[in-house]
Design an enzyme around this catalytic site. Structure first.
Site, PDB file in Angstrom:
ATOM      1  N   ASP A  45       0.198  -1.524   0.229  1.00 44.96           N
ATOM      2  CA  ASP A  45       0.671  -0.044  -0.020  1.00 44.96           C
ATOM      3  C   ASP A  45       1.140   1.024  -0.204  1.00 44.96           C
ATOM      4  O   ASP A  45       1.677   1.148   0.301  1.00 44.96           O
ATOM      5  CB  ASP A  45      -1.052  -0.230   1.050  1.00 44.96           C
ATOM      6  CG  ASP A  45      -1.987   0.805   1.157  1.00 44.96           C
ATOM      7  OD1 ASP A  45      -3.107   0.958   0.131  1.00 44.96           O
ATOM      8  OD2 ASP A  45      -1.535   2.362   1.402  1.00 44.96           O
TER       9      ASP A  45
HETATM   10  N1  LIG Z   1       3.156   3.670 -12.819  1.00 43.27           N
HETATM   11  C1  LIG Z   1       3.311   3.632 -11.533  1.00 43.27           C
HETATM   12  N2  LIG Z   1       2.260   3.920 -10.851  1.00 43.27           N
HETATM   13  C2  LIG Z   1       2.895   4.405  -9.451  1.00 43.27           C
HETATM   14  C3  LIG Z   1       3.303   5.600  -9.552  1.00 43.27           C
HETATM   15  N3  LIG Z   1       3.216   6.594  -8.017  1.00 43.27           N
HETATM   16  C4  LIG Z   1       2.088   5.560  -7.462  1.00 43.27           C
HETATM   17  N4  LIG Z   1       1.876   4.176  -8.400  1.00 43.27           N
HETATM   18  C5  LIG Z   1       0.682   3.228  -8.420  1.00 43.27           C
HETATM   19  O1  LIG Z   1      -0.441   4.078  -6.952  1.00 43.27           O
HETATM   20  C6  LIG Z   1      -1.165   2.705  -6.786  1.00 43.27           C
HETATM   21  C7  LIG Z   1      -0.963   3.370  -5.183  1.00 43.27           C
HETATM   22  O2  LIG Z   1      -2.131   2.830  -4.353  1.00 43.27           O
HETATM   23  P1  LIG Z   1      -2.404   1.879  -3.972  1.00 43.27           P
HETATM   24  O3  LIG Z   1      -3.846   1.937  -3.477  1.00 43.27           O
HETATM   25  O4  LIG Z   1      -1.204   0.979  -3.257  1.00 43.27           O
HETATM   26  O5  LIG Z   1      -2.236   0.597  -5.047  1.00 43.27           O
HETATM   27  P2  LIG Z   1      -3.380  -0.568  -5.594  1.00 43.27           P
HETATM   28  O6  LIG Z   1      -2.684   0.733  -7.427  1.00 43.27           O
HETATM   29  O7  LIG Z   1      -4.987   0.715  -5.330  1.00 43.27           O
HETATM   30  O8  LIG Z   1      -3.293  -1.718  -5.673  1.00 43.27           O
HETATM   31  P3  LIG Z   1      -4.066  -2.279  -4.814  1.00 43.27           P
HETATM   32  O9  LIG Z   1      -1.942  -3.149  -3.777  1.00 43.27           O
HETATM   33  O10 LIG Z   1      -4.513  -3.276  -4.717  1.00 43.27           O
HETATM   34  O11 LIG Z   1      -4.906  -1.837  -3.181  1.00 43.27           O
HETATM   35  C8  LIG Z   1      -0.074   2.116  -6.941  1.00 43.27           C
HETATM   36  O12 LIG Z   1      -0.271   1.239  -7.567  1.00 43.27           O
HETATM   37  C9  LIG Z   1       1.058   2.597  -7.196  1.00 43.27           C
HETATM   38  O13 LIG Z   1       1.903   1.402  -7.784  1.00 43.27           O
HETATM   39  C10 LIG Z   1       4.992   5.880 -10.177  1.00 43.27           C
HETATM   40  O14 LIG Z   1       5.156   6.810 -10.486  1.00 43.27           O
HETATM   41  N5  LIG Z   1       4.402   4.780 -11.745  1.00 43.27           N
END
Ligand SMILES: Nc1nc2c(ncn2[C@@H]2O[C@H](COP(=O)(O)OP(=O)(O)OP(=O)(O)O)[C@@H](O)[C@H]2O)c(=O)[nH]1
Length: 199
Positions: free
Chosen positions: A76
């Protein structure tokens, strides 16, 4: 890889980073109500680091109950801007508002990862990055969002560092992988240390 590795995340970039490193995780997103958990932790004044760690653990635990014997990685990421927690923007207007608040100042990204097996946490790490955003113009912001909204809507902070989002910053203190959402170096070092991957 010794034990099967399960990535309890729907994040494409997390899966890609692991595959690029030569691992072959099974993808099994944890379906938890993150907003509810985040709100209840915020109501208890939990610090951003603890919120990210708790959510990562919950995702790993939920999936590890369904994947006996597997190493399950939950993740997360939260954005902390001067004590305010930012979550992913739901609309382009929210993205504009968030970026207007972030520009010209510093914020932190906290990327938590927890490994569980059979319902027990085995390892955890919270990576931290400081990001200094340029004070870009409203005109650039509107053009940036026109070009990138459909991509950055899936990323906390409304930017992807490996894409045009890099142009929003003038300085970043911390490692690239933590910005993308995974403390990859610490994770791989640990898996090698416990003999789950060669190295
Ligand atoms: N490609 C990319 N993704 C980013 C970047 N910064 C943040 N993210 C994405 O933003 C999202 C943060 O939300 P989270 O709640 O941690 O993860 P999620 O995408 O909702 O996926 P889950 O793990 O299933 O909760 C993650 O998927 C990170 O990989 C970046 O610089 N590049």
């Amino acid at each position: 890889m010794g034990s099967p590795l399960v990535l309890a995340s729907g994040s494409e970039i997390r899966a890609q980073l692991l595959r690029n490193a030569g691992l072959d995780p099974q993808i099994f997103p944890a379906r938890i109500d993150e907003d509810m958990v985040r709100e209840s932790l915020l109501a208890e004044s939990a610090p951003p680091r603890d919120i990210a760690d708790t959510l990562a653990e919950m995702k790993a635990l939920k999936v590890s109950d369904k994947t006996p014997g597997a190493l399950v990685l939950g993740c997360d990421q939260v954005l902390d801007h001067q004590g305010t927690l930012f979550t992913k923007a739901d609309t382009l207007e929210q993205a504009r508002d968030q970026l207007q608040r972030l520009r010209g100042s510093r914020h932190m990204l906290l990327s938590a990862a927890v490994i569980c097996r059979d319902g027990k946490p085995l390892w955890r790490h919270v990576g931290q990055v400081r990001l200094y955003m340029r004070d870009f113009s409203d005109a650039y912001l509107d053009a940036y969002l026109d070009r990138n909204w459909n991509s950055v809507r899936h990323a906390v902070g409304c930017y992807k560092l490996e894409e045009e989002g890099v142009r929003l910053f003038h300085r970043i203190e911390g490692d690239y992988f933590n910005v993308l959402g995974l403390p990859l170096l610490e994770l791989l070092s640990h898996l090698a240390l416990i003999g789950e991957i060669d190295g």
